[in-house]
Design a protein around this motif. Structure first.
Motif, short mmCIF file in Angstrom:
data_model
loop_
_atom_site.label_atom_id
_atom_site.label_comp_id
_atom_site.label_asym_id
_atom_site.label_seq_id
_atom_site.Cartn_x
_atom_site.Cartn_y
_atom_site.Cartn_z
N ALA A 9 53.96 41.72 41.75
CA ALA A 9 52.53 41.43 41.76
C ALA A 9 52.22 40.10 42.44
O ALA A 9 51.07 39.66 42.47
CB ALA A 9 51.98 41.43 40.33
N GLY A 10 53.25 39.46 42.99
CA GLY A 10 53.05 38.20 43.71
C GLY A 10 52.85 37.00 42.82
O GLY A 10 52.32 35.97 43.25
N LEU A 11 53.33 37.08 41.57
CA LEU A 11 53.03 36.04 40.59
C LEU A 11 54.16 35.05 40.34
O LEU A 11 54.05 34.18 39.47
CB LEU A 11 52.62 36.71 39.27
N LEU A 12 55.26 35.18 41.09
CA LEU A 12 56.37 34.25 40.91
C LEU A 12 56.70 33.47 42.17
O LEU A 12 57.69 32.72 42.20
CB LEU A 12 57.63 35.00 40.43
N PHE A 33 50.64 42.80 25.97
CA PHE A 33 51.92 43.27 26.49
C PHE A 33 51.67 44.52 27.33
O PHE A 33 50.99 45.45 26.87
CB PHE A 33 52.88 43.62 25.35
N LEU A 34 52.22 44.55 28.52
CA LEU A 34 52.14 45.75 29.34
C LEU A 34 53.07 46.80 28.76
O LEU A 34 54.20 46.51 28.37
CB LEU A 34 52.55 45.43 30.78
N LEU A 35 52.58 48.03 28.70
CA LEU A 35 53.36 49.15 28.19
C LEU A 35 53.46 50.20 29.30
O LEU A 35 52.44 50.63 29.84
CB LEU A 35 52.66 49.73 26.95
N GLN A 50 40.42 40.45 28.43
CA GLN A 50 41.17 39.42 29.14
C GLN A 50 42.10 38.70 28.15
O GLN A 50 41.65 38.12 27.17
CB GLN A 50 40.22 38.41 29.77
N PRO A 51 43.41 38.73 28.40
CA PRO A 51 44.32 38.06 27.47
C PRO A 51 44.44 36.57 27.73
O PRO A 51 44.25 36.10 28.86
CB PRO A 51 45.67 38.76 27.75
N ASP A 52 44.80 35.84 26.68
CA ASP A 52 45.18 34.45 26.83
C ASP A 52 46.64 34.35 27.27
O ASP A 52 47.02 33.48 28.04
CB ASP A 52 45.01 33.70 25.51
N ILE A 53 47.44 35.28 26.76
CA ILE A 53 48.86 35.35 27.10
C ILE A 53 49.16 36.75 27.61
O ILE A 53 48.91 37.74 26.91
CB ILE A 53 49.76 35.04 25.89
N LEU A 54 49.68 36.84 28.81
CA LEU A 54 50.11 38.11 29.38
C LEU A 54 51.63 38.15 29.35
O LEU A 54 52.28 37.20 29.81
CB LEU A 54 49.62 38.25 30.83
N CYS A 55 52.21 39.21 28.81
CA CYS A 55 53.66 39.33 28.76
C CYS A 55 54.08 40.69 29.32
O CYS A 55 53.57 41.73 28.90
CB CYS A 55 54.19 39.16 27.34
N ILE A 56 55.03 40.64 30.25
CA ILE A 56 55.52 41.85 30.90
C ILE A 56 56.97 42.08 30.47
O ILE A 56 57.86 41.31 30.83
CB ILE A 56 55.46 41.73 32.44
N PRO A 57 57.22 43.13 29.69
CA PRO A 57 58.60 43.45 29.31
C PRO A 57 59.32 44.17 30.45
O PRO A 57 58.71 44.51 31.47
CB PRO A 57 58.41 44.36 28.10
N GLY A 58 60.60 44.40 30.26
CA GLY A 58 61.39 45.05 31.31
C GLY A 58 61.92 46.41 30.89
O GLY A 58 61.40 47.05 29.98
N GLY A 59 62.97 46.83 31.56
CA GLY A 59 63.55 48.14 31.33
C GLY A 59 63.66 48.90 32.63
O GLY A 59 63.10 48.49 33.66
N LEU A 72 50.11 47.32 39.10
CA LEU A 72 50.13 46.02 39.76
C LEU A 72 48.74 45.38 39.78
O LEU A 72 48.60 44.16 39.59
CB LEU A 72 50.65 46.16 41.19
N ALA A 73 47.72 46.20 39.98
CA ALA A 73 46.35 45.67 40.01
C ALA A 73 45.96 45.10 38.66
O ALA A 73 45.35 44.02 38.58
CB ALA A 73 45.38 46.76 40.44
N TRP A 74 46.32 45.81 37.56
CA TRP A 74 45.96 45.29 36.24
C TRP A 74 46.73 44.01 35.93
O TRP A 74 46.17 43.04 35.40
CB TRP A 74 46.21 46.32 35.14
N VAL A 75 48.01 43.99 36.26
CA VAL A 75 48.82 42.79 36.01
C VAL A 75 48.22 41.60 36.76
O VAL A 75 48.06 40.51 36.20
CB VAL A 75 50.28 43.02 36.42
N SER A 76 47.86 41.80 38.01
CA SER A 76 47.27 40.71 38.81
C SER A 76 45.95 40.25 38.21
O SER A 76 45.68 39.05 38.11
CB SER A 76 47.05 41.17 40.25
N GLN A 77 45.12 41.20 37.80
CA GLN A 77 43.81 40.88 37.22
C GLN A 77 43.97 40.12 35.91
O GLN A 77 43.30 39.11 35.67
CB GLN A 77 43.04 42.17 36.99
N ALA A 78 44.85 40.61 35.04
CA ALA A 78 45.05 39.96 33.74
C ALA A 78 45.64 38.56 33.92
O ALA A 78 45.25 37.62 33.22
CB ALA A 78 45.97 40.81 32.87
N ALA A 79 46.56 38.42 34.86
CA ALA A 79 47.20 37.12 35.09
C ALA A 79 46.20 36.09 35.61
O ALA A 79 46.31 34.90 35.29
CB ALA A 79 48.36 37.28 36.08
#
Length: 239
Positions: free
Chosen positions: A117-120, A14-16, A69-78, A91-98
């Motif tokens: 991050a260009g992932l959707l 989970f991204l914090l 490296q995660p098997d499941i990447l989850c990005i919460p909001g707020g 953004l770089a870490w999210v892209s790399q992990a995804a």
């Protein structure tokens, strides 16, 4: 005698980030922790405690520099997603992990961060009702559902939808019977005291008060979100 099923460890990250809505994270984390042989990391830029929008901090278990490296990447909001969408290291870490994850997921406005991050691009997705109108700007296909699956993307609606998201993903990964067991173990049997949980059911006064609260809390939210979408759409599709 039937041998017990030994599953490989499922690594969930989970991204914090500062000003995260903690229930976006802790709701699905509680559910997914019961997948069986799962390990959860809270990943942040540094190892310092990260303030949430609930007034308390969460302690990261890994940083961008040392996260596995995660098997499941989850990005919460707020509300903190606004700053996170403008932070290149995030953004770089999210892209790399995804890139190496089996599942790329979000809850609430975490979908906008996935979008930044260009992932959707080209994926069906949902998010909090108040930010739903921004999804298309990130190249997503907006869907008004509580949980949306599209290939290896899974997105949940606002805040409490993270629990539904966690159960739906559990059913995909471990089967419906296991997901039902987790639901029962958590006594997840919603019976809210007020029928006011969506803009379609809320009274006009409550809806106006919420919109005014958001406008005061993040006055440039729409403009900053549009700018993040424009930056992302200007990047190559394979970002």
């Amino acid at each position: 005698m039937t041998e017990p099923v030994i599953r490989p460890v499922t690594h969930i990250a989970f991204l914090l980030f500062p000003n995260v809505t903690q229930l976006d994270l802790t709701g699905p984390a509680q559910v997914l922790s019961r997948l069986g042989n799962a390990r959860i990391d809270l990943v942040a830029k540094t190892s310092d405690p990260v303030p949430t929008d609930a007034g308390f901090a969460l302690l990261p278990t890994a940083t961008f520099a040392d996260a596995a490296q995660p098997d499941i990447l989850c990005i919460p909001g707020g509300f903190g997603t606004q700053d996170a969408m403008e932070d290149e290291a995030t953004l770089a870490w999210v892209s790399q992990a995804a890139a190496g994850a089996t599942w790329v997921t979000s809850v609430c406005t975490g979908a906008l961060l996935l979008g930044a991050a260009g992932l959707l691009r080209g994926y069906r997705a949902t998010t909090h009702w108040a930010s739903h109108h921004h999804l298309a700007a990130f190249g997503a296909i907006p869907v008004h559902e509580r949980v949306v699956f599209d290939r290896n993307r899974a997105t949940g609606g606002g805040v409490t939808a993270g629990i539904d998201f966690g159960l739906a993903l559990t059913a995909v990964l471990r089967g419906e019977a296991h997901a039902k067991l987790v639901q029962l173990s958590l006594e997840y049997d919603p019976a809210p005291p007020f029928d006011c949980g969506s803009p379609g059911r809320a009274d006009a006064e409550t809806l106006d008060r919420y919109k005014a609260l958001v406008a005061r809390s993040v006055p440039e939210r729409d403009a900053r979100t549009r700018a993040a979408a424009e930056r992302m759409m200007a990047e190559p599709l394979d970002r």
